[in-house]
Design a protein around this motif. Structure first.
Motif, PDB file in Angstrom:
ATOM      1  N   VAL A   1      23.198  44.661  36.638  1.00  0.00           N
ATOM      2  CA  VAL A   1      24.347  43.747  36.171  1.00  0.00           C
ATOM      3  C   VAL A   1      25.115  43.251  37.309  1.00  0.00           C
ATOM      4  N   LEU A   2      24.982  43.691  38.548  1.00  0.00           N
ATOM      5  CA  LEU A   2      25.626  43.102  39.597  1.00  0.00           C
ATOM      6  C   LEU A   2      25.240  41.712  39.729  1.00  0.00           C
ATOM      7  N   ASN A   3      26.404  41.045  40.232  1.00  0.00           N
ATOM      8  CA  ASN A   3      26.472  39.674  40.620  1.00  0.00           C
ATOM      9  C   ASN A   3      26.462  38.812  39.225  1.00  0.00           C
ATOM     10  N   THR A   4      26.923  39.394  38.035  1.00  0.00           N
ATOM     11  CA  THR A   4      26.838  38.625  36.871  1.00  0.00           C
ATOM     12  C   THR A   4      28.300  38.842  35.926  1.00  0.00           C
ATOM     13  N   HIS A   5      28.549  37.988  35.500  1.00  0.00           N
ATOM     14  CA  HIS A   5      29.824  37.905  34.754  1.00  0.00           C
ATOM     15  C   HIS A   5      29.963  39.425  33.846  1.00  0.00           C
ATOM     16  N   VAL A   6      28.959  39.551  33.285  1.00  0.00           N
ATOM     17  CA  VAL A   6      28.795  41.025  32.501  1.00  0.00           C
ATOM     18  C   VAL A   6      29.247  42.209  33.380  1.00  0.00           C
ATOM     19  N   GLY A   7      28.721  42.318  34.534  1.00  0.00           N
ATOM     20  CA  GLY A   7      28.807  43.330  35.393  1.00  0.00           C
ATOM     21  C   GLY A   7      30.315  43.328  35.851  1.00  0.00           C
ATOM     22  N   LEU A   8      30.960  42.155  35.786  1.00  0.00           N
ATOM     23  CA  LEU A   8      32.332  42.020  36.523  1.00  0.00           C
ATOM     24  C   LEU A   8      33.274  42.476  35.272  1.00  0.00           C
ATOM     25  N   ILE A   9      32.878  42.197  34.164  1.00  0.00           N
ATOM     26  CA  ILE A   9      33.867  42.249  32.814  1.00  0.00           C
ATOM     27  C   ILE A   9      33.648  43.659  32.333  1.00  0.00           C
ATOM     28  N   ALA A  10      32.519  44.242  32.280  1.00  0.00           N
ATOM     29  CA  ALA A  10      32.358  45.350  31.380  1.00  0.00           C
ATOM     30  C   ALA A  10      32.973  46.716  31.877  1.00  0.00           C
ATOM     31  N   PRO A  11      33.025  46.938  33.123  1.00  0.00           N
ATOM     32  CA  PRO A  11      33.776  48.136  33.796  1.00  0.00           C
ATOM     33  C   PRO A  11      35.488  48.003  33.652  1.00  0.00           C
ATOM     34  N   LEU A  12      35.831  47.023  33.132  1.00  0.00           N
ATOM     35  CA  LEU A  12      37.429  46.778  33.241  1.00  0.00           C
ATOM     36  C   LEU A  12      37.914  46.800  31.718  1.00  0.00           C
ATOM     37  N   ILE A  13      37.147  46.835  30.871  1.00  0.00           N
ATOM     38  CA  ILE A  13      37.392  46.796  29.240  1.00  0.00           C
ATOM     39  C   ILE A  13      37.921  47.872  28.864  1.00  0.00           C
ATOM     40  N   ALA A  14      37.275  49.076  29.263  1.00  0.00           N
ATOM     41  CA  ALA A  14      37.457  50.322  28.441  1.00  0.00           C
ATOM     42  C   ALA A  14      38.910  50.989  29.087  1.00  0.00           C
ATOM     43  N   HIS A  15      39.917  50.999  28.444  1.00  0.00           N
ATOM     44  CA  HIS A  15      41.060  51.466  29.225  1.00  0.00           C
ATOM     45  C   HIS A  15      42.112  52.103  28.140  1.00  0.00           C
ATOM     46  N   GLY A  16      42.805  53.140  28.344  1.00  0.00           N
ATOM     47  CA  GLY A  16      43.733  53.720  27.289  1.00  0.00           C
ATOM     48  C   GLY A  16      44.980  53.129  26.929  1.00  0.00           C
ATOM     49  N   LEU A  67      39.070  44.958  44.043  1.00  0.00           N
ATOM     50  CA  LEU A  67      38.254  45.870  44.776  1.00  0.00           C
ATOM     51  C   LEU A  67      36.949  45.783  43.657  1.00  0.00           C
ATOM     52  N   TRP A  68      36.997  45.831  42.451  1.00  0.00           N
ATOM     53  CA  TRP A  68      35.612  46.021  41.617  1.00  0.00           C
ATOM     54  C   TRP A  68      35.019  44.629  41.974  1.00  0.00           C
ATOM     55  N   GLY A 100      43.218  41.442  35.091  1.00  0.00           N
ATOM     56  CA  GLY A 100      41.854  41.038  35.490  1.00  0.00           C
ATOM     57  C   GLY A 100      41.712  39.917  36.389  1.00  0.00           C
ATOM     58  N   TRP A 101      42.996  39.045  36.435  1.00  0.00           N
ATOM     59  CA  TRP A 101      42.956  37.865  37.306  1.00  0.00           C
ATOM     60  C   TRP A 101      43.078  38.474  38.905  1.00  0.00           C
ATOM     61  N   THR A 102      43.962  39.432  38.870  1.00  0.00           N
ATOM     62  CA  THR A 102      44.589  40.071  40.257  1.00  0.00           C
ATOM     63  C   THR A 102      43.495  41.135  40.807  1.00  0.00           C
TER      64      THR A 102
END
Length: 305
Positions: free
Chosen positions: A164-179, A239-240, A234-236
């Motif tokens: 999922v590299l170079n896709t919107h899903v790959g950029l979004i999914a790792p950022l969602i899960a946060h406590g 690194l990811w 997410g806007w700023t």
């Protein structure tokens, strides 16, 4: 003893002015630099007063760079991150507070542990998973010996691959899960009357209807506050998106701004153009803060307990 309110107000006002200068000073220099030409900056150094080239430099950013496409990518990533994080956090906090879960405290502690492991620390493992989202499944098949049995039965082991590299899903999914969002909603739910859920059940409302018709409207300020915070995060994010997207058309605007600085030694960066790009990229988060500032403050204040 009567306090000298005038001196206290004077000191508070002075500290406020210093804070405004400290925050607004770099912003002013950014806009002032973006409104001049490169020749002026090389000749005069710092731009202490605004010029007349701001719109021209912004036009160059729009026509000569990939910043407009990258701003669209940033908008997709930031909005999806904010919506996904807010929704997942709301549902997680609802389950922890209003359902009788035996290990709810342990689950909540594990969720909070994600705050101590941000994406910047686990970027290597995240990249490995994003390069092949089936790699955990492949590892389980290898460790349990199932792959050996499959190889004996069918002649070759199972090895699934999907990147999922170079896709919107790959950029979004790792950022969602946060406590953080789960903690915010949990603290707000604890401020509500404990008998609210019981009263809703007596009126015939099940858990789903209680969540949609009662709890969600009461949580709109907390939802808006978390949405704004995660949108800005997410806007700023730098690194990811830098690691997860290798093509200019999939990179975000923050990464695109860094790419405007030339890599060759001795080549002078176009400072006014770079500053104009920074101003253009900053318009979206500044507009969101201006429109949702009231909900941001109310959501953070009402969540305290």
């Amino acid at each position: 003893m009567i306090e000298n309110a005038r001196s206290i107000n004077l000191v508070a006002g002075l500290l406020l002015v210093l804070g405004i200068v400290y925050i607004a000073g770099p912003l002013y220099l950014t806009v002032a630099t973006a409104s001049h030409t490169l020749d002026f900056i090389l000749r005069e150094g710092f731009a202490w007063y605004p010029g007349t080239e701001l719109l021209a430099n912004m036009g160059r950013i729009i026509t000569e760079t990939r910043i407009p496409v990258q701003m669209f990518n940033s908008l997709v990533v930031a909005f999806s991150n904010a919506l996904g994080t807010s929704t997942l956090s709301f549902l997680a906090a609802f389950a922890i507070v209003y359902f009788r879960i035996r290990w709810a405290g342990v689950v909540f502690a594990l969720i909070l542990a994600t705050i101590m492991l941000p994406l910047d620390i686990r970027v290597i493992t995240t990249y490995q998973v994003a390069s092949n989202i089936f790699s955990p499944l492949n590892a389980v098949l290898d460790v349990t010996g199932l792959n050996a049995l499959i190889a004996q039965a069918f002649g070759s082991p199972v090895h699934l691959e999907l990147s999922v590299l170079n896709t919107h899903v790959g950029l979004i999914a790792p950022l969602i899960a946060h406590g953080t969002g789960t903690f915010l909603f949990r603290q707000f739910f604890l401020t509500l009357p404990k008998d609210l859920f019981k009263a809703a059940r007596m009126d015939g409302a099940g858990p789903s209807r209680f969540m949609w018709d009662i709890l969600l409207p009461l949580s709109r300020t907390s939802f808006a506050a978390l949405f704004v915070l995660t949108f800005l995060s997410g806007w700023t994010q730098y690194l990811w998106p830098l690691v997860g997207a290798s093509t200019p058309d999939m990179q975000t605007a923050v990464v695109g701004l860094a790419r405007l600085v030339p890599d060759a030694d001795g080549q002078i960066p176009d400072f006014p153009m770079i500053m104009a790009g920074a101003v253009l990229v900053s318009l979206v988060p500044l507009t969101m803060i201006a429109l949702l500032q009231r909900y941001l403050v109310q959501g953070l204040v009402l969540s305290e307990k």
